[in-house]
Design a protein around this motif. Structure first.
Motif, PDB file in Angstrom:
ATOM      1  N   CYS A  91     101.206  49.776  55.969  1.00  0.00           N
ATOM      2  CA  CYS A  91     102.462  49.035  56.065  1.00  0.00           C
ATOM      3  C   CYS A  91     102.704  48.706  57.532  1.00  0.00           C
ATOM      4  CB  CYS A  91     103.629  49.825  55.468  1.00  0.00           C
ATOM      5  SG  CYS A  91     104.071  51.292  56.382  1.00  0.00           S
ATOM      6  N   ASP A  92     103.554  47.736  57.791  1.00  0.00           N
ATOM      7  CA  ASP A  92     103.799  47.299  59.169  1.00  0.00           C
ATOM      8  C   ASP A  92     104.653  48.309  59.938  1.00  0.00           C
ATOM      9  OD1 ASP A  92     102.315  44.967  58.886  1.00  0.00           O
ATOM     10  OD2 ASP A  92     104.041  43.856  58.107  1.00  0.00           O
ATOM     11  N   GLU A  93     105.693  48.830  59.294  1.00  0.00           N
ATOM     12  CA  GLU A  93     106.619  49.724  59.992  1.00  0.00           C
ATOM     13  C   GLU A  93     107.113  50.796  59.024  1.00  0.00           C
ATOM     14  OE1 GLU A  93     108.097  51.946  61.999  1.00  0.00           O
ATOM     15  OE2 GLU A  93     107.628  50.295  63.364  1.00  0.00           O
ATOM     16  N   PRO A  94     106.486  51.975  59.016  1.00  0.00           N
ATOM     17  CA  PRO A  94     106.884  53.022  58.069  1.00  0.00           C
ATOM     18  C   PRO A  94     108.356  53.403  58.149  1.00  0.00           C
ATOM     19  CG  PRO A  94     104.795  53.588  59.145  1.00  0.00           C
ATOM     20  CD  PRO A  94     105.339  52.377  59.845  1.00  0.00           C
ATOM     21  N   ASP A  95     108.948  53.356  59.353  1.00  0.00           N
ATOM     22  CA  ASP A  95     110.338  53.785  59.505  1.00  0.00           C
ATOM     23  C   ASP A  95     111.323  52.909  58.747  1.00  0.00           C
ATOM     24  OD1 ASP A  95     109.712  55.967  61.086  1.00  0.00           O
ATOM     25  OD2 ASP A  95     109.896  54.867  62.966  1.00  0.00           O
ATOM     26  N   LEU A  96     110.928  51.678  58.430  1.00  0.00           N
ATOM     27  CA  LEU A  96     111.845  50.760  57.760  1.00  0.00           C
ATOM     28  C   LEU A  96     111.735  50.792  56.237  1.00  0.00           C
ATOM     29  CD1 LEU A  96     111.517  47.628  60.098  1.00  0.00           C
ATOM     30  CD2 LEU A  96     113.175  49.514  60.205  1.00  0.00           C
ATOM     31  N   LEU A  97     110.803  51.582  55.703  1.00  0.00           N
ATOM     32  CA  LEU A  97     110.608  51.635  54.253  1.00  0.00           C
ATOM     33  C   LEU A  97     111.775  52.345  53.560  1.00  0.00           C
ATOM     34  CD1 LEU A  97     106.859  52.684  53.988  1.00  0.00           C
ATOM     35  CD2 LEU A  97     107.821  50.452  53.407  1.00  0.00           C
ATOM     36  N   GLU A  98     112.119  51.877  52.372  1.00  0.00           N
ATOM     37  CA  GLU A  98     113.054  52.602  51.510  1.00  0.00           C
ATOM     38  C   GLU A  98     112.231  53.580  50.674  1.00  0.00           C
ATOM     39  OE1 GLU A  98     116.809  50.110  50.353  1.00  0.00           O
ATOM     40  OE2 GLU A  98     115.018  48.912  49.917  1.00  0.00           O
ATOM     41  N   LEU A  99     111.778  54.640  51.332  1.00  0.00           N
ATOM     42  CA  LEU A  99     110.802  55.537  50.730  1.00  0.00           C
ATOM     43  C   LEU A  99     111.345  56.248  49.499  1.00  0.00           C
ATOM     44  CD1 LEU A  99     107.892  56.348  51.165  1.00  0.00           C
ATOM     45  CD2 LEU A  99     108.669  58.252  52.577  1.00  0.00           C
ATOM     46  N   GLU A 100     112.650  56.515  49.468  1.00  0.00           N
ATOM     47  CA  GLU A 100     113.240  57.201  48.320  1.00  0.00           C
ATOM     48  C   GLU A 100     113.200  56.339  47.058  1.00  0.00           C
ATOM     49  OE1 GLU A 100     116.332  54.829  50.340  1.00  0.00           O
ATOM     50  OE2 GLU A 100     114.856  56.299  51.033  1.00  0.00           O
ATOM     51  N   LYS A 101     113.021  55.017  47.221  1.00  0.00           N
ATOM     52  CA  LYS A 101     112.880  54.117  46.074  1.00  0.00           C
ATOM     53  C   LYS A 101     111.411  53.885  45.722  1.00  0.00           C
ATOM     54  CE  LYS A 101     117.189  51.583  46.909  1.00  0.00           C
ATOM     55  NZ  LYS A 101     117.793  50.247  47.187  1.00  0.00           N
ATOM     56  N   ILE A 102     110.590  53.665  46.747  1.00  0.00           N
ATOM     57  CA  ILE A 102     109.182  53.329  46.519  1.00  0.00           C
ATOM     58  C   ILE A 102     108.365  54.556  46.137  1.00  0.00           C
ATOM     59  CG2 ILE A 102     107.117  52.316  47.564  1.00  0.00           C
ATOM     60  CD1 ILE A 102     109.027  50.944  49.583  1.00  0.00           C
ATOM     61  N   GLY A 103     108.631  55.681  46.796  1.00  0.00           N
ATOM     62  CA  GLY A 103     107.820  56.882  46.600  1.00  0.00           C
ATOM     63  C   GLY A 103     107.703  57.340  45.165  1.00  0.00           C
ATOM     64  N   PRO A 104     108.829  57.551  44.458  1.00  0.00           N
ATOM     65  CA  PRO A 104     108.720  58.045  43.089  1.00  0.00           C
ATOM     66  C   PRO A 104     108.049  57.064  42.140  1.00  0.00           C
ATOM     67  CG  PRO A 104     111.034  57.848  43.784  1.00  0.00           C
ATOM     68  CD  PRO A 104     110.186  57.489  44.954  1.00  0.00           C
ATOM     69  N   VAL A 105     108.192  55.765  42.391  1.00  0.00           N
ATOM     70  CA  VAL A 105     107.555  54.767  41.532  1.00  0.00           C
ATOM     71  C   VAL A 105     106.033  54.922  41.583  1.00  0.00           C
ATOM     72  CG1 VAL A 105     107.154  52.293  41.227  1.00  0.00           C
ATOM     73  CG2 VAL A 105     109.456  53.128  41.706  1.00  0.00           C
ATOM     74  N   ILE A 106     105.492  55.104  42.785  1.00  0.00           N
ATOM     75  CA  ILE A 106     104.049  55.267  42.926  1.00  0.00           C
ATOM     76  C   ILE A 106     103.625  56.661  42.457  1.00  0.00           C
ATOM     77  CG2 ILE A 106     102.132  55.277  44.572  1.00  0.00           C
ATOM     78  CD1 ILE A 106     103.734  53.225  46.216  1.00  0.00           C
ATOM     79  N   GLU A 107     104.419  57.690  42.793  1.00  0.00           N
ATOM     80  CA  GLU A 107     104.082  59.057  42.380  1.00  0.00           C
ATOM     81  C   GLU A 107     103.842  59.148  40.877  1.00  0.00           C
ATOM     82  OE1 GLU A 107     106.180  63.472  41.947  1.00  0.00           O
ATOM     83  OE2 GLU A 107     107.145  61.952  43.203  1.00  0.00           O
ATOM     84  N   PHE A 108     104.661  58.479  40.091  1.00  0.00           N
ATOM     85  CA  PHE A 108     104.605  58.603  38.637  1.00  0.00           C
ATOM     86  C   PHE A 108     103.857  57.453  37.967  1.00  0.00           C
ATOM     87  CE2 PHE A 108     108.113  61.442  39.643  1.00  0.00           C
ATOM     88  CZ  PHE A 108     107.892  62.495  38.778  1.00  0.00           C
ATOM     89  N   ASP A 109     103.188  56.594  38.742  1.00  0.00           N
ATOM     90  CA  ASP A 109     102.459  55.487  38.134  1.00  0.00           C
ATOM     91  C   ASP A 109     101.338  56.020  37.237  1.00  0.00           C
ATOM     92  OD1 ASP A 109     102.153  52.312  38.536  1.00  0.00           O
ATOM     93  OD2 ASP A 109     100.157  53.214  38.259  1.00  0.00           O
ATOM     94  N   SER A 110     101.047  55.268  36.169  1.00  0.00           N
ATOM     95  CA  SER A 110     100.035  55.696  35.200  1.00  0.00           C
ATOM     96  C   SER A 110      98.624  55.761  35.782  1.00  0.00           C
ATOM     97  CB  SER A 110     100.040  54.760  33.990  1.00  0.00           C
ATOM     98  OG  SER A 110      99.749  53.420  34.392  1.00  0.00           O
TER      99      SER A 110
END
Length: 202
Positions: A91-110
């Motif tokens: 990613c271009d800038e990790p500090d700007l990510l909404e990690l609390e939204k993106i993280g769980p989506v990827i964590e639980f992906d099939s």
């Protein structure tokens, strides 16, 4: 941190020791200053890149810079196991990510039958990375040893970071230094500091 505790409290006065952990026996080397442990180097074991051993539900011998779609978004992922599964994403800038939204989506992906830890990284140069990590079951953490090792292993596979040389990874909780040795073995060096001391009645 366990090595520092054992040494500084006189329980094990060895500068090289092994510690039995849930992910196997780890060898570590303690670095002292004025008789107190300040840093430690840990042999973290080899990085695993075979998809079914990570595990990740994708074909091929490795999942390196693979385009995928998760939750309607396109990503290029590299998957690595350090005894637990990791998914590394640029990613271009990790500090700007909404990690609390993106993280769980990827964590639980099939794609990930045992869920996955997710590392978002920016490459500052070939020896310096910046990273944020979403740990499965924990959420965002400020540091992750296996995640940092998985990220440097991925960057070495991609030819971005050189094997056999120190790569510095900046995390919110500090900096870790990783070196990839022959056989994909990884060594991790980082600070070990006493935050507080106290007593507990149980």
């Amino acid at each position: 941190c366990v090595g520092k505790y054992l040494y500084d409290n006189g329980i094990c006065r060895k500068e090289e020791m092994t510690i039995d952990t849930l992910s196997g026996i780890k060898r570590l080397w303690l670095h002292k200053y004025n008789g107190i442990v300040r840093r430690a180097t840990v042999a973290m074991g080899p990085a695993e890149l075979v998809p079914e051993k990570i595990p990740v539900n994708l074909p091929g011998e490795r999942v390196v810079d693979r385009p995928v779609t998760m939750a309607g978004e396109d990503y290029r992922i590299t998957c690595v196991s350090m005894g637990n599964p990791h998914c590394v994403i640029f990613c271009d800038e990790p500090d700007l990510l909404e990690l609390e939204k993106i993280g769980p989506v990827i964590e639980f992906d099939s794609l990930f039958p045992e869920r996955v830890n997710v590392e978002f990284i920016a490459v500052l140069d070939d020896h310096t990375l910046k990273m944020r990590v979403w740990e499965r079951g924990s959420g965002e953490t400020w540091a992750c040893g296996t995640g940092t090792c998985a990220t440097v292993a991925a960057m070495t596979e991609l030819g971005i970071c050189p094997a056999g040389e120190d790569v510095h990874v900046q995390l919110r909780g500090g900096e870790l230094t990783i070196r990839v040795l022959p056989g994909n073995e990884l060594r991790m060096t980082g600070a070990a500091e006493t935050v507080c001391e106290g007593t507990a009645n149980v």
